[in-house]
Design a protein around this motif. Structure first.
Motif, PDB file in Angstrom:
ATOM      1  N   LEU A  72       0.723  -1.278   0.012  1.00  0.00           N
ATOM      2  CA  LEU A  72       0.015   0.148   0.078  1.00  0.00           C
ATOM      3  C   LEU A  72       0.852   1.225   0.147  1.00  0.00           C
ATOM      4  N   GLU A  73       0.469   2.032  -0.970  1.00  0.00           N
ATOM      5  CA  GLU A  73       1.097   3.635  -0.890  1.00  0.00           C
ATOM      6  C   GLU A  73      -0.039   4.567  -0.743  1.00  0.00           C
ATOM      7  N   PRO A  74       0.101   5.590   0.150  1.00  0.00           N
ATOM      8  CA  PRO A  74      -0.846   6.376   0.283  1.00  0.00           C
ATOM      9  C   PRO A  74      -1.210   7.437  -1.083  1.00  0.00           C
ATOM     10  N   ARG A  75      -0.485   7.527  -1.793  1.00  0.00           N
ATOM     11  CA  ARG A  75      -0.801   8.308  -3.142  1.00  0.00           C
ATOM     12  C   ARG A  75      -0.317   7.599  -4.436  1.00  0.00           C
ATOM     13  N   ARG A  76      -1.312   8.022  -5.455  1.00  0.00           N
ATOM     14  CA  ARG A  76      -1.201   7.395  -6.672  1.00  0.00           C
ATOM     15  C   ARG A  76       0.276   7.683  -7.164  1.00  0.00           C
ATOM     16  N   LEU A  77       0.708   8.850  -7.345  1.00  0.00           N
ATOM     17  CA  LEU A  77       1.894   9.055  -7.852  1.00  0.00           C
ATOM     18  C   LEU A  77       3.115   8.151  -7.268  1.00  0.00           C
ATOM     19  N   ALA A  78       2.920   7.986  -5.847  1.00  0.00           N
ATOM     20  CA  ALA A  78       4.055   7.215  -5.362  1.00  0.00           C
ATOM     21  C   ALA A  78       3.927   5.787  -5.670  1.00  0.00           C
ATOM     22  N   ALA A  79       2.882   5.361  -5.823  1.00  0.00           N
ATOM     23  CA  ALA A  79       2.355   3.803  -6.138  1.00  0.00           C
ATOM     24  C   ALA A  79       3.040   3.673  -7.530  1.00  0.00           C
TER      25      ALA A  79
ATOM     26  N   ILE B  13       3.959  -8.766  -7.473  1.00  0.00           N
ATOM     27  CA  ILE B  13       4.014  -7.618  -6.496  1.00  0.00           C
ATOM     28  C   ILE B  13       3.042  -6.474  -7.054  1.00  0.00           C
ATOM     29  N   GLU B  14       1.945  -6.301  -6.184  1.00  0.00           N
ATOM     30  CA  GLU B  14       1.105  -5.080  -6.692  1.00  0.00           C
ATOM     31  C   GLU B  14       1.071  -4.015  -5.844  1.00  0.00           C
ATOM     32  N   VAL B  15       1.489  -2.924  -6.258  1.00  0.00           N
ATOM     33  CA  VAL B  15       1.738  -1.513  -5.414  1.00  0.00           C
ATOM     34  C   VAL B  15       0.049  -1.055  -5.649  1.00  0.00           C
ATOM     35  N   VAL B  16      -0.663  -0.909  -4.478  1.00  0.00           N
ATOM     36  CA  VAL B  16      -1.863  -0.253  -4.761  1.00  0.00           C
ATOM     37  C   VAL B  16      -2.073   1.026  -3.566  1.00  0.00           C
ATOM     38  N   THR B  17      -2.942   1.748  -4.110  1.00  0.00           N
ATOM     39  CA  THR B  17      -3.410   2.784  -3.135  1.00  0.00           C
ATOM     40  C   THR B  17      -4.567   2.181  -1.936  1.00  0.00           C
ATOM     41  N   GLU B  18      -4.660   2.958  -0.884  1.00  0.00           N
ATOM     42  CA  GLU B  18      -5.219   2.122   0.180  1.00  0.00           C
ATOM     43  C   GLU B  18      -6.705   1.582   0.025  1.00  0.00           C
ATOM     44  N   GLY B  19      -7.453   2.298  -0.851  1.00  0.00           N
ATOM     45  CA  GLY B  19      -8.852   2.305  -1.134  1.00  0.00           C
ATOM     46  C   GLY B  19      -9.107   1.017  -2.009  1.00  0.00           C
ATOM     47  N   ILE B  20      -7.951   0.729  -2.582  1.00  0.00           N
ATOM     48  CA  ILE B  20      -7.973  -0.642  -3.414  1.00  0.00           C
ATOM     49  C   ILE B  20      -8.032  -1.849  -2.560  1.00  0.00           C
ATOM     50  N   LEU B  21      -7.123  -1.896  -1.719  1.00  0.00           N
ATOM     51  CA  LEU B  21      -7.126  -2.837  -0.501  1.00  0.00           C
ATOM     52  C   LEU B  21      -8.271  -3.120   0.221  1.00  0.00           C
TER      53      LEU B  21
ATOM     54  N   MET C 216       1.181 -11.620   1.540  1.00  0.00           N
ATOM     55  CA  MET C 216       1.964 -10.642   2.295  1.00  0.00           C
ATOM     56  C   MET C 216       1.173  -9.169   1.972  1.00  0.00           C
ATOM     57  N   ILE C 217       0.941  -8.311   3.072  1.00  0.00           N
ATOM     58  CA  ILE C 217       0.319  -7.157   2.715  1.00  0.00           C
ATOM     59  C   ILE C 217       1.565  -5.999   3.524  1.00  0.00           C
ATOM     60  N   ILE C 218       2.010  -5.263   2.564  1.00  0.00           N
ATOM     61  CA  ILE C 218       3.096  -4.154   3.160  1.00  0.00           C
ATOM     62  C   ILE C 218       2.308  -2.978   3.338  1.00  0.00           C
ATOM     63  N   PHE C 219       2.266  -2.127   4.605  1.00  0.00           N
ATOM     64  CA  PHE C 219       1.752  -0.930   4.564  1.00  0.00           C
ATOM     65  C   PHE C 219       3.046   0.035   4.850  1.00  0.00           C
ATOM     66  N   ASP C 220       3.236   0.784   3.397  1.00  0.00           N
ATOM     67  CA  ASP C 220       4.322   1.638   3.424  1.00  0.00           C
ATOM     68  C   ASP C 220       3.832   3.021   3.855  1.00  0.00           C
ATOM     69  N   GLU C 221       4.676   3.881   4.335  1.00  0.00           N
ATOM     70  CA  GLU C 221       4.793   5.167   4.972  1.00  0.00           C
ATOM     71  C   GLU C 221       3.237   5.325   5.865  1.00  0.00           C
ATOM     72  N   PHE C 222       3.413   4.269   6.728  1.00  0.00           N
ATOM     73  CA  PHE C 222       2.135   4.348   7.496  1.00  0.00           C
ATOM     74  C   PHE C 222       2.019   5.479   8.467  1.00  0.00           C
ATOM     75  N   HIS C 223       3.265   6.088   8.824  1.00  0.00           N
ATOM     76  CA  HIS C 223       3.096   7.111   9.705  1.00  0.00           C
ATOM     77  C   HIS C 223       1.962   8.418   9.248  1.00  0.00           C
TER      78      HIS C 223
ATOM     79  N   ASN D 267      -3.342   7.847   7.077  1.00  0.00           N
ATOM     80  CA  ASN D 267      -4.526   7.959   6.628  1.00  0.00           C
ATOM     81  C   ASN D 267      -5.770   7.288   6.838  1.00  0.00           C
ATOM     82  N   LEU D 268      -6.904   7.613   6.844  1.00  0.00           N
ATOM     83  CA  LEU D 268      -8.041   6.847   7.161  1.00  0.00           C
ATOM     84  C   LEU D 268      -8.204   5.611   6.635  1.00  0.00           C
ATOM     85  N   GLN D 269      -7.741   5.548   5.265  1.00  0.00           N
ATOM     86  CA  GLN D 269      -7.827   4.136   4.481  1.00  0.00           C
ATOM     87  C   GLN D 269      -6.923   3.203   5.211  1.00  0.00           C
ATOM     88  N   GLY D 270      -5.888   3.899   5.347  1.00  0.00           N
ATOM     89  CA  GLY D 270      -4.501   3.061   5.744  1.00  0.00           C
ATOM     90  C   GLY D 270      -5.040   2.324   7.043  1.00  0.00           C
ATOM     91  N   ASP D 271      -5.631   3.105   8.080  1.00  0.00           N
ATOM     92  CA  ASP D 271      -5.838   2.588   9.371  1.00  0.00           C
ATOM     93  C   ASP D 271      -7.144   1.588   9.212  1.00  0.00           C
TER      94      ASP D 271
END
Length: 831
Positions: free
Chosen positions: A55-62, A97-105, A120-127, A130-134
């Protein structure tokens, strides 16, 4: 390429996830965690051919992370590594490996809670919290606990406090990796008072570019500030070898890529970015950061129930992240538009979105998951109870959940759309009405910033002009006057995506007169009724107004889609459309209630009864009520007495004296009724209500015999005791029966002619001789000549002075030398 710092801890990380199923990785900026960690797990035996979801919080980063990993593998994107973001997907049957934004998960978990194909699920930049990340982490932990014990979960961050997350993951191990950070020199440039942000930013950028090599990355709060700064720099002149590259979420992908990638002409880039560039991205060539210290966040007003955008100071963690962008590939410099003393007072980190935003989307996802109480799931920060209940109330109004919070069939359909519940409700209704294409255009527009250029206060608030511009672009690729072509293009793409998602045919004819109605399905609480002069009352009870006079000002009803509620008593309507009363009555009949209103009307000095048809706080129709319930009339009459005060009742002299006598008894014995105004008003139901039958006005109340009403509060024993101890009158030596004045219960008064008291040695007393009367001794003309509660002392000392004065003024009257032996008289002289 030099070895990245993450390589040194990968063996430890791999080992932790071979022996366990959860871990936390804290890796400083520049360590390489985003692109190296997923690749390191590809050949792990426990993966067993399943996928890794990151998971990446932003589309550009994904997209950027997926492209970078593909290059490392020497493959095209969509091979071993791919990405999925809204409206854009690059994956294949070979993707591991699928890099997705949080709503996709969230959608993946809702459709397949077991995640059979995921190892496996990796939560990147969890700091970033975001609501969808939590939410994604909470659902993943639930799935792992109940269905998939072997599911690996890795939480990664650069600035995270690891211990709370490790505890949430079941005491997971924490792996720490230092970053590859080159030294960054920091300069503070506080913004002078009166200088605009873009002017200060432009000056500092020019200063920094002259003093240091490399590209410039400037952080601003939003797209509007970026555009103004770009214009300022272009007017002020940049170096001939420089090029300005905006970077924010709404930009087309090609323009975002141009900002991130090296310039084809080797020109020096000045990148003007929002927080989108704060994490996950390494932009080669950036050696200078200029930070405004501001960020734009969406907050939620508990007072009004409306979301709003706020510009706020960044946290210390965010400021350090931004500063670190300058030292990713070489030594750099960071310029901050605040003073060094301000730095120490910045809040440590950003507030988690779950604590400050609209929780209707979260409430819908949890209802779809089968959870009514969010505390049944593991959240790092549980959603606030009051905010969550407000979100669930929105869902009830939209028909997504029932009164118990259980999801309805319609709610399931809404959740599957993956958009805000309000827009999802509107889309389902629009499709049923044969207006799906119009609804899709509205939904796409409302998820985008305003397409109209110019000052917000000067723009027309009518959403219909924007919908017309969208259809014009879709049909002719022509931008209407004063509209943003890039935004129009994005909206049309999103609109087509929504139509495809819902299976809406392309040939529908839009009915522009139904826009306000469609908006009302999304915002039933923002249906507004005109109060004149462009002001409206919303169904929620909030007052709003159009920022200036315009065609919408004449509407009897409208639906407000966007309201700025942060300044002034009235919220400002930025987007709205008119709503016909016919559509309102037809489509919102189940929300319309007919109430019998029975209330005191001070202007009529009586009770007014009417039938009132309401939509929330809006009154649609009023008519007189025939034969209202007598009990409700009596209750309204009591409310009128409380509003007007106890003195509106007909207090005759006897009733007032009785009230005063009772109050004196209450002071002596609190078991007697309290006759103060407050006590009488509080107990109207007990002592007055039984006598109000058939009454409904102040005039009717004047028929009350209050002395009899108060008398009924006493039994025979108390009535007799009252007469004995606190009499209405007292007989004086002359034989006169004089009324006692109880106006002041603490000091009852007997006003009597002095001559009538001759021969009486002591002050008269009441209350079994405990309460002396205060004597107002009067002249023959009924004027007080002495006030005393010690009559014996008066005869001895004061009488002779008074006698001299009275004898001179009233020579024909009887003024004996010895008042104690004199004959009392009510006449001029004793008979």
């Amino acid at each position: 390429m030099n070895e990245l710092p993450i390589q040194r801890v990968l063996p430890e990380l791999l080992d932790k996830l071979r022996t366990g199923t959860s871990a936390v990785l804290v890796a400083e900026p520049g360590a390489g965690k985003t692109t190296q960690v997923p690749l390191a797990f590809l050949n792990e035996p426990w993966l067993s051919g399943r996928k890794i979801i990151m998971l990446e919080p932003r589309r550009l980063a994904a997209r950027s992370a997926a492209e970078y990993m593909s290059r490392i593998l020497g493959e095209s994107i969509g091979g071993t590594v791919g990405y999925r973001v809204r409206m854009d997907s690059r994956i294949s049957q070979h993707t591991k490996i699928e890099v997705v934004t949080e709503g996709i998960l969230t959608r993946m978990l809702q459709s397949d809670p077991e995640l059979e194909e995921v190892g496996m699920i990796i939560f990147d930049e969890f700091h970033e919290r975001n609501l969808q990340g939590d939410l994604g982490l909470a659902l993943a932990l639930e799935s792992k606990s109940v269905l998939r014990e072997d599911l690996r979960i890795l939480v990664m961050s650069a600035t995270l406090e690891a211990e709370p997350v490790a505890d949430l993951l079941g005491d997971a191990p924490v792996v720490v990796c230092p970053g590859r950070q080159f030294p960054v020199e920091t300069f503070y440039r506080p913004q002078p008072a009166g200088m605009k942000l873009e002017q200060q930013m432009a000056a500092v950028i020019i200063e920094a570019a002259a003093a240091h090599p490399g590209d410039v990355l400037a952080f601003l709060p939003g797209a509007g500030e970026i555009r103004r700064l770009q214009a300022q720099l272009e007017r002020g002149g940049i170096q001939a070898d420089g090029v300005i590259r905006p970077l924010y979420g709404q930009l087309p992908q090609l323009e975002q890529d141009a900002a991130v990638r090296p310039d084809p002409g080797n020109r020096r880039k000045i990148i003007l970015a929002t927080s989108i560039a704060e994490t996950s991205l390494t932009i080669d060539g950036v050696r200078i950061v200029v930070d405004s210290g501001l960020m734009r966040t969406q907050l939620f007003s508990a007072r009004t129930g409306m979301p709003y955008l706020a510009t706020d100071r960044v946290s210390r963690a965010s400021a350090d992240q931004r500063r670190g962008r300058a030292g990713r590939t070489a030594p750099g410099a960071a310029y901050r538009l605040w003073g060094a003393e301000v730095q120490d007072h910045l809040r440590p980190r950003n507030q988690p979105e779950i604590l400050a935003t609209d929780l209707a989307p979260l409430a819908l996802e949890l209802a779809a998951w089968g959870v009514r109480n969010p505390r049944e799931l593991q959240f790092l920060d549980p959603p606030p109870d009051a905010a969550f209940e407000r979100g669930r109330e929105v869902l009830r109004r939209l028909g997504a959940v029932d009164q118990d919070g259980m999801i309805t069939t319609r709610g399931k359909q809404m959740a599957e759309l993956g958009m805000h519940p309000r827009l999802a409700a509107m889309m389902l209704q629009a499709k049923e009405m044969g207006q799906g294409g119009l609804g899709a255009a509205i939904a796409a527009l409302l998820q985008e910033r305003d397409i109209m250029r110019g000052n917000a206060l000067e723009r027309d608030a009518d959403i219909r002009t924007r919908i017309e511009a969208i259809f014009l672009w879709e049909q002719q690729s022509t931008a209407a006057e004063h509209t943003d072509a890039a935004a129009l293009k994005r909206i049309v793409q999103e609109s087509r995506h929504i139509r495809k998602q819902l299976g809406i045919p392309a040939g529908e004819k839009p009915d522009m007169g139904k826009i306000g109605l469609l908006l009302s399905f999304a915002y039933p609480d923002r249906i507004g009724q005109s109060r004149g002069d462009g002001k409206f009352l919303l169904a929620s009870g909030r007052g709003v107004e159009l920022p200036r006079a315009q065609l919408l000002s004449r509407s009897s009803f409208l639906t407000a889609a966007e309201v700025d509620d942060q300044k002034g008593a009235e919220g400002k309507i930025w987007l709205a459309a008119p709503l016909s009363i016919q559509d309102l009555l037809q489509y919102h009949a189940n929300e319309i209630e007919e109430d019998l209103i029975v209330e005191w009307d001070s202007s009529l000095a009586g009770v007014k009864a009417r039938n009132q048809v309401n939509l929330g706080a809006i009154t649609l129709r009023v008519s007189p009520a025939a034969n209202p319930d007598p009990e409700r009339i009596a209750s309204a009459l009591l409310a009128g007495i409380r509003a007007e005060g106890i003195e509106m009742l007909p207090w005759s002299k006897p009733s007032r004296q009785l009230r005063q006598r009772l109050q004196l008894m209450h002071l002596a014995d609190p078991t007697w009724p309290d006759m103060t105004e407050q006590a009488l008003l509080e107990s109207l139901e007990q002592w007055l209500l039984p006598y109000l039958h058939g009454m409904k006005s102040r005039a009717d109340l004047q028929k009350l015999q209050l002395a009899s009403v108060l008398d009924q509060m006493l039994g025979w024993d108390r009535r007799s005791r009252l007469d004995r101890e606190i009499p209405t009158h007292i007989t004086v030596p002359s034989g006169s029966r004089i009324a006692i004045d109880y106006s002041d219960p603490l000091q009852p008064v007997l006003a009597v002619k002095l001559q009538e008291m001759f021969g009486l040695h002591e002050t008269p007393r009441i209350g079994h001789g405990k309460i002396p009367l205060t004597l107002h001794l009067l002249s023959p003309a009924q004027r007080p000549v002495q006030i005393t509660s010690d009559l014996a002392n008066f005869w001895q000392s004061g009488y002779f002075e008074v006698k001299k004065e009275l004898k001179g003024r009233y020579p024909k009257h009887y003024w004996p030398d010895d008042p104690l032996e004199a004959i009392p008289t009510r006449r001029t002289r004793p008979q």
